[in-house]
Design a protein around this motif. Sequence first.
Motif, PDB file in Angstrom:
ATOM      1  N   UNK A  21      39.488 -26.253 -35.608  1.00  0.00           N
ATOM      2  CA  UNK A  21      40.544 -27.041 -36.250  1.00  0.00           C
ATOM      3  C   UNK A  21      40.130 -28.503 -36.288  1.00  0.00           C
ATOM      4  N   UNK A  22      40.809 -29.244 -37.170  1.00  0.00           N
ATOM      5  CA  UNK A  22      40.683 -30.708 -37.163  1.00  0.00           C
ATOM      6  C   UNK A  22      41.922 -31.223 -36.443  1.00  0.00           C
ATOM      7  N   UNK A  23      41.741 -32.120 -35.506  1.00  0.00           N
ATOM      8  CA  UNK A  23      42.903 -32.642 -34.779  1.00  0.00           C
ATOM      9  C   UNK A  23      42.775 -34.134 -34.543  1.00  0.00           C
ATOM     10  N   UNK A  24      43.904 -34.833 -34.589  1.00  0.00           N
ATOM     11  CA  UNK A  24      43.908 -36.206 -34.073  1.00  0.00           C
ATOM     12  C   UNK A  24      43.377 -36.138 -32.650  1.00  0.00           C
ATOM     13  N   UNK A  25      42.683 -37.178 -32.221  1.00  0.00           N
ATOM     14  CA  UNK A  25      42.210 -37.207 -30.846  1.00  0.00           C
ATOM     15  C   UNK A  25      43.298 -37.675 -29.891  1.00  0.00           C
ATOM     16  N   UNK A  26      43.008 -37.549 -28.602  1.00  0.00           N
ATOM     17  CA  UNK A  26      43.961 -38.053 -27.603  1.00  0.00           C
ATOM     18  C   UNK A  26      44.117 -39.570 -27.781  1.00  0.00           C
ATOM     19  N   UNK A  27      42.995 -40.235 -28.050  1.00  0.00           N
ATOM     20  CA  UNK A  27      43.048 -41.689 -28.263  1.00  0.00           C
ATOM     21  C   UNK A  27      43.884 -42.048 -29.483  1.00  0.00           C
ATOM     22  N   UNK A  28      43.786 -41.233 -30.524  1.00  0.00           N
ATOM     23  CA  UNK A  28      44.593 -41.467 -31.731  1.00  0.00           C
ATOM     24  C   UNK A  28      46.078 -41.360 -31.382  1.00  0.00           C
ATOM     25  N   UNK A  29      46.420 -40.305 -30.647  1.00  0.00           N
ATOM     26  CA  UNK A  29      47.828 -40.064 -30.294  1.00  0.00           C
ATOM     27  C   UNK A  29      48.354 -41.206 -29.422  1.00  0.00           C
ATOM     28  N   UNK A  30      47.515 -41.674 -28.504  1.00  0.00           N
ATOM     29  CA  UNK A  30      47.966 -42.733 -27.580  1.00  0.00           C
ATOM     30  C   UNK A  30      48.227 -44.055 -28.302  1.00  0.00           C
ATOM     31  N   UNK A  31      47.721 -44.191 -29.522  1.00  0.00           N
ATOM     32  CA  UNK A  31      47.965 -45.441 -30.264  1.00  0.00           C
ATOM     33  C   UNK A  31      49.306 -45.446 -30.992  1.00  0.00           C
ATOM     34  N   UNK A  32      49.971 -44.296 -31.076  1.00  0.00           N
ATOM     35  CA  UNK A  32      51.308 -44.289 -31.685  1.00  0.00           C
ATOM     36  C   UNK A  32      52.210 -45.184 -30.834  1.00  0.00           C
ATOM     37  N   UNK A  33      53.175 -45.827 -31.486  1.00  0.00           N
ATOM     38  CA  UNK A  33      54.011 -46.751 -30.712  1.00  0.00           C
ATOM     39  C   UNK A  33      54.941 -46.016 -29.743  1.00  0.00           C
ATOM     40  N   UNK A  34      55.322 -44.799 -30.100  1.00  0.00           N
ATOM     41  CA  UNK A  34      56.082 -43.979 -29.168  1.00  0.00           C
ATOM     42  C   UNK A  34      55.597 -42.542 -29.299  1.00  0.00           C
ATOM     43  N   UNK A  35      55.524 -41.824 -28.183  1.00  0.00           N
ATOM     44  CA  UNK A  35      55.139 -40.407 -28.239  1.00  0.00           C
ATOM     45  C   UNK A  35      56.256 -39.596 -27.593  1.00  0.00           C
ATOM     46  N   UNK A  36      56.734 -38.586 -28.303  1.00  0.00           N
ATOM     47  CA  UNK A  36      57.795 -37.718 -27.784  1.00  0.00           C
ATOM     48  C   UNK A  36      57.242 -36.298 -27.656  1.00  0.00           C
ATOM     49  N   UNK A  37      57.165 -35.834 -26.427  1.00  0.00           N
ATOM     50  CA  UNK A  37      56.667 -34.486 -26.154  1.00  0.00           C
ATOM     51  C   UNK A  37      57.858 -33.538 -26.030  1.00  0.00           C
ATOM     52  N   UNK A  38      57.809 -32.434 -26.744  1.00  0.00           N
ATOM     53  CA  UNK A  38      58.915 -31.477 -26.741  1.00  0.00           C
ATOM     54  C   UNK A  38      58.404 -30.150 -26.180  1.00  0.00           C
ATOM     55  N   UNK A  39      59.113 -29.627 -25.169  1.00  0.00           N
ATOM     56  CA  UNK A  39      58.692 -28.341 -24.589  1.00  0.00           C
ATOM     57  C   UNK A  39      59.924 -27.507 -24.271  1.00  0.00           C
TER      58      UNK A  39
END
Length: 263
Positions: free
Chosen positions: A180-198
């Motif tokens: 797969x192609x995926x945003x990296x962890x570093x890419x995700x960490x640059x978002x101004x807010x991250x909301x994890x849903x589980x």
Amino acid sequence: MKLVVRNDDRAVAALTARLVADLLKARPDCVLGLATGRTMERVYDALVEIGHAEALDFSRCRTFNLDEYIGLPPGSAHSYRAYMNDHLFSRIAIPLENTMLPDGSAADLAAEAARYEDAIRRAGGIDLQLVGIGETGHIGFNEPLSSFTSRTRDITLAPGTRRQNAVLFDGDIDAVPRRALTMGVGTILEARRVVLVATGAAKAGILAQAVEGPVTPMISATALHFHPDSLAIVDEDAAPHLKHREYYDSVFATDPEFASFNA
Ligand code: GLP
């Protein structure tokens, strides 16, 4: 990180959708980071519902999805593009050209990954990124050993991920792509807010490790501890192994951000 436990998956979806809706109201031209998976289906149902009830304007927002499979036949119903069209984009008034996913059919995957990173940058970065969590602890498709500085790239999926996602391929694991192609962890960490849903009992073990365990690239969700504004929204079924539950509940009861949910 803040963590909120709600009664069930519906309440989780309602709270998550409310945060997205409030952002859209405050900034109609915001940039949303979106995710796929069964957990998100309820979130998108709730967002569509709020969208209708409150006449939300999606026309100016732009969206970037976390990931896409590599090597599916063109127009495959199993692609994340198809998923997003079905579960969200066809149900709200958003111009499809404002909705971005990495192109898993690109001939040059490295060039496609660089183009995607550039598109996110040119959009001004992501305001709010939704992420689910896979049973390997991945966010996006950042499987074990993904560097916390990784950027959008092609990656081999873990066998456990392919087994988990086989449900969405009519149970046929051989039909689940291997990469797969995926945003990296570093890419995700640059978002101004991250909301994890589980949600759900199947996530209980990995959620406790992701939130309360040691930070490790074996579980890419633990990287969210490096983010200054990450929020986990989980249901009771996913929460039984959390040790500091009493504290998390007191945050929800007292943090001004959640005041309207306690009224
Ligand atoms: C896929 C996605 C992940 C998502 C995971 C969770 O693997 N690439 O981004 O977190 O599914 O799936 P579910 O919500 O179906 O448990």
